[in-house]
Design a protein around this motif. Structure first.
Motif: not given
Length: 238
Positions: A82-92
């Protein structure tokens, strides 16, 4: 501005308290590593989304800027399909990840680069000289704070040499990064990777370089985070 710089947490957030700081800069290997392979990376991503996000969210008045390191496999496409940007898109909202990219925070220009010289070929962001040179060429001029997981190879300094008590390792720093720092001249540079490298500031080619790793080679907390008062660049402090 009060800035905290730290690296090589390896999932250990114990005692890390950025209260009163404006910005926290993290120079790689911040997450907990479970092993290699898809499921291990899935677990690491889960740790980031739960433990690290919760930690960051508990300091809503502090801005966090994080560059991954060679243990942060979730950010490397060789290990994460996966693209880490998609994995972590809900970051604070107060958290930014910098992977060969920059951000301006409270008037300071940050740039983050995760690449390290080859180790064994199995870690994230390992790069040969050609790839390092290309990645580091992206560092723009006028950066206030360069966040790199790798230390630069600075002659006569040991930011990149591990101290095992009775013996010392060979230097692990990057000559390509040293060349880039010499050319681009960031005001401050924070790095890690080599846990027990010299933590004293190194004046190099107009930049002040710090190894800010927190753990020793046994992955025990040894060093306190660096706290600096950093102001936006003016004609008086350039």
């Amino acid at each position: 501005m009060k800035l905290m710089a730290v690296s090589d947490l390896h999932g250990n957030l114990d005692g890390l308290d950025p209260s009163g700081c404006d910005v926290v800069a993290v120079a790689g290997d911040f997450s907990k590593m479970y092993g290699f392979g898809y499921w291990h990376v899935y677990s690491q991503t889960g740790w980031i989304k739960k433990k690290f996000f919760d930690f960051v969210s508990s300091y809503p008045d502090v801005q966090f800027v994080v560059t991954p390191g060679n243990h942060d496999l979730s950010f490397d496409p060789r290990y994460n399909s996966n693209d880490w940007r998609a994995d972590l898109q809900d970051c604070p909202q107060n958290l930014r990840f910098l992977v060969d990219s920059g951000a301006e925070i409270l008037g300071l220009k940050f740039w983050g680069t995760p690449w390290v010289p080859p180790i064994s070929g199995v870690w994230a962001f390992e790069a040969d000289d050609k790839k390092q040179k290309l990645a580091f060429s992206l560092i723009p001029n006028g950066v206030d704070v360069l966040i790199s997981h790798s230390p630069p190879r600075i002659p006569d300094r040991e930011l990149d040499v591990s101290d095992f008590g009775t013996t010392k390792s060979r230097p692990f720093g990057s000559w390509m990064l040293a060349d880039a720092v010499s050319e681009k001249k960031p005001r401050y540079m924070f790095c890690g990777h080599i846990h027990t490298g010299d933590h004293a500031p190194a004046e190099f080619a107009g930049s002040t370089v710090y190894n800010v790793s927190r753990l020793n080679e046994s992955y025990e907390i040894r060093y306190e985070p660096l706290i600096l008062d950093v102001q936006p660049a003016t004609e008086d402090n350039i």
